[in-house]
Design a protein around this motif. Structure first.
Motif, short mmCIF file in Angstrom:
data_model
loop_
_atom_site.label_atom_id
_atom_site.label_comp_id
_atom_site.label_asym_id
_atom_site.label_seq_id
_atom_site.Cartn_x
_atom_site.Cartn_y
_atom_site.Cartn_z
N GLU A 165 0.03 5.93 10.85
CA GLU A 165 0.00 6.14 9.40
C GLU A 165 1.41 5.86 8.86
OE1 GLU A 165 -2.27 8.09 7.20
OE2 GLU A 165 -0.77 7.78 5.64
N THR A 166 1.49 5.28 7.68
CA THR A 166 2.84 4.97 7.18
C THR A 166 3.01 5.35 5.72
OG1 THR A 166 2.12 2.73 6.70
CG2 THR A 166 3.27 3.06 8.78
N SER A 167 2.23 6.31 5.27
CA SER A 167 2.37 6.75 3.88
C SER A 167 3.73 7.41 3.68
CB SER A 167 1.26 7.74 3.54
OG SER A 167 1.44 8.92 4.29
N ASP A 168 4.17 7.39 2.44
CA ASP A 168 5.43 8.06 2.12
C ASP A 168 5.43 9.50 2.61
OD1 ASP A 168 6.66 5.96 0.96
OD2 ASP A 168 6.31 6.56 -1.11
N VAL B 285 0.83 -1.21 0.00
CA VAL B 285 0.00 0.00 0.00
C VAL B 285 0.86 1.26 0.00
CG1 VAL B 285 -1.62 1.37 1.38
CG2 VAL B 285 -2.02 -1.09 1.04
N ASP B 286 1.85 1.28 0.89
CA ASP B 286 2.63 2.52 1.05
C ASP B 286 3.62 2.74 -0.08
OD1 ASP B 286 1.26 2.78 3.35
OD2 ASP B 286 2.98 2.78 4.69
N LYS B 287 4.23 1.66 -0.54
CA LYS B 287 5.30 1.81 -1.52
C LYS B 287 4.85 1.55 -2.94
CE LYS B 287 8.21 2.67 1.80
NZ LYS B 287 8.66 4.09 2.02
N ASN C 282 -1.33 10.66 14.67
CA ASN C 282 -0.64 9.52 14.05
C ASN C 282 0.70 9.18 14.67
OD1 ASN C 282 -2.32 8.44 11.82
ND2 ASN C 282 -2.38 10.59 11.25
N PRO D 276 -2.48 -1.78 6.76
CA PRO D 276 -3.40 -0.82 6.13
C PRO D 276 -4.85 -1.02 6.56
CG PRO D 276 -1.92 -1.76 4.50
CD PRO D 276 -1.74 -2.56 5.75
N HIS E 51 1.66 1.55 -3.84
CA HIS E 51 0.43 2.31 -4.06
C HIS E 51 -0.78 1.47 -4.46
CE1 HIS E 51 3.10 5.56 -3.42
NE2 HIS E 51 3.79 5.32 -4.52
N ASN F 146 -4.38 -0.17 -3.45
CA ASN F 146 -5.42 0.17 -2.51
C ASN F 146 -5.43 -0.87 -1.40
OD1 ASN F 146 -6.32 2.39 -4.01
ND2 ASN F 146 -7.50 1.02 -5.34
N TRP F 147 -5.85 -0.46 -0.23
CA TRP F 147 -5.78 -1.36 0.93
C TRP F 147 -6.61 -2.62 0.72
CZ3 TRP F 147 -10.18 -2.66 3.65
CH2 TRP F 147 -11.32 -1.87 3.41
#
Lengths: 225, 225
Positions: free
Chosen positions: B165-168, B89-91, B215, B129, B93, B95-96
Motif C-alpha cells: 500500500e502506498t497511500s499518504d 493515485v497516492d498524491k 502491507n 494501484p 488522489h 481513482n485507480w
DNA sequence: ATCATTTATTTGGTATCCCAAATAAATGAT
DNA sequence: ATCATTTATTTGGGATACCAAATAAATGAT
C-alpha cells in the motif's frame, strides 16, 4: 487521442508570448526563428498554420501577433511549465537550475485537471522556483496586489493569498501553525530585537520570524478580487 | 533533443511485452496490429524499423520476438508507467481507474533520473494501484520472494523490502514508526484477540495491526537478493 | 489436394514538422 | 537613390508515423 498533440504549436505560442513579454514590439519571423532555433522557412509555414487556427494574426507589416486565444493558450502552457517546476524542485528535490528541460516535456502533458490537482498538491504556489509568477486556472496572470507580511500596515486586516516559498519544510510549518490561503491575518507588532512579527492569524495570536513573514503573501481585506 | 523521441517505439515495445506476458507463444503482426489498433501495414513497417534498431527479431516463421534489449526497454517504460500511476493515485488522489491514459503520456517523459526520484518520493512502492509489480531501476522485474508480515514465521529474521500500500496515510504512519526498506523485522507473536502483531523493528518492539502487517513486505534475512 | 479465409506484404498516399538553397522583397547606410 | 544586407518567401526534400486498397502467401477446413 490523436497520436500527435500539437507539441510544436505549444512551443511556438510560448516563444511568442515570451517575446511579447520581453517588450519586443514587432514580432518577426526572424526573431521567432532565432528564439526557437528553427529555419525561417519552417517557422513561416508553422505561423501560417497558427493563423489558420486563429492563434496568431499576421499583420500587414508581416509582424506576428498573438490573438487573445493564442495568448491564453500560451499562458496555460506556462502555468503547466511552472507548476511542474515547483513539483520537481519541492518534491523531487531537483535544483532550480536543473528543472527547465524536464518541465519542457511535462508541460505538454494534456489533461483537463492534472495540473489543477498538481497545484492543489503543491499548496497553490504563487511563484515557480525561479520566482516567476504562476498563471491561474484560466490562464490569467493577474498581477496580484499581494504583499509580503513584512510590508503590512500594523492593525490592518489582510487575507492570506499565497506563498512565495513552497519547500516541504515551509509547507509543513504552515500546516502546523494552520496558515493557509484565505485565512485572516493582522500584524500586531514587530519585535525590534529580532525583527520577528506578532501576528493574529484567524483567531490565534502567534509570533513568526521575519523569514516566514516575507514568504506569506497577503491581500488587504476587501481589495477587489 | 530530437523533437520526436520515438514515442511510438515505446508503445510497440510495451505492447509486445504485454503480448509476451499474456502467454502468446507466437507474436504476429496481426496480434500486434489488433493490440495497438493500427493498420497491419503500419505495424509491419514499424516492426522492421525496430528490427533495424535491434529491439526485435523477425524469425523465419515471421513471428516477432523481443530481443533482450527490447524487453528491457519495455520494462523501463512499464516501470515509468506504474510509478506515475502510483503518483497520480497516492498524491493527486485520482481513482485507480482514471490514471491509465495519463500514465500513457507520462511514461514517455525522458530523463535519466526523474523516475528514480519519483520512486524515492513515493516510498519505493512495490506495486502500482492496480496491483501490478513495478520493475526496478535496471528494468528487472524480479519476482521477489517477499512475503507480507502476516505470513512470517515467528522468531525468524526478515528485512523490510517494500510496501503493498502506498497511500499518504500509510506512508505517514510508516515514517512515524520508522519502518522503511532495509530495516530488520521479527514477529514475536500474534494477539489472538484482534490478530495484531507484536514485532521487533530494528531495536524496538511494537504492535502493528493485521492490516499494517499485510502491507509490509519482507524478505527472509540472508535470502539471495 | 482444393478452396476459402486469414495473414503478410506491397504500393501509393496523408499529415506533421523539419531543412537547405534559391529568390524576392524590404531595410538601412551612404 | 543606390547598393548591400537583412528578412521573408518559395521550392523541393526528408523523417516519422500513420492509412486504404491491392496483392501475395500461408493456413485451415473439408
Amino acid at each position: 487521442m490523436a497520436h500527435f498533440a500539437y507539441y510544436s504549436e505549444e512551443n511556438y505560442l510560448k516563444a511568442l508570448y515570451k517575446l511579447e513579454q520581453k517588450g519586443t514590439r514587432k514580432l518577426t519571423n526572424a526573431a521567432l526563428s532565432k528564439m526557437l532555433d528553427l529555419n525561417p522557412a519552417t517557422v513561416l509555414e508553422m505561423v501560417r498554420k497558427l493563423e489558420a487556427r486563429e492563434l496568431v494574426s499576421l499583420l500587414p507589416d508581416r509582424s506576428i501577433q498573438l490573438t487573445n486565444t493564442g495568448r491564453q493558450k500560451a499562458l496555460v502552457i506556462i502555468r503547466k511549465h511552472r507548476l511542474w517546476e515547483v513539483f520537481l524542485v519541492d518534491k523531487l528535490h531537483y535544483n532550480w537550475n536543473e528543472v527547465h528541460e524536464l518541465a519542457e516535456q511535462l508541460e505538454h502533458i494534456e489533461s483537463a485537471d492534472l495540473v489543477d490537482r498538481l497545484e492543489t498538491f503543491l499548496g497553490f504556489p504563487a511563484f515557480d522556483p525561479h520566482g516567476d509568477p504562476i498563471p491561474d486556472k484560466e490562464g490569467h496572470l493577474k498581477v496580484l496586489q499581494s504583499i509580503p507580511v513584512t510590508d503590512c500596515t500594523p492593525g490592518k486586516n489582510y487575507l492570506v493569498q499565497h506563498f512565495a516559498e513552497t519547500s516541504d519544510a515551509f509547507l509543513d510549518y504552515l500546516q502546523q501553525v494552520q496558515v493557509k490561503p484565505g485565512i485572516r491575518l493582522q500584524v500586531n507588532g514587530i519585535n525590534a530585537f529580532d525583527r520577528s512579527f506578532n501576528v493574529s492569524v484567524g483567531k490565534r495570536n502567534m509570533v513568526i520570524s521575519e523569514k516566514v513573514a516575507a514568504n506569506i503573501l497577503v491581500l488587504p481585506e476587501g481589495a477587489n478580487q
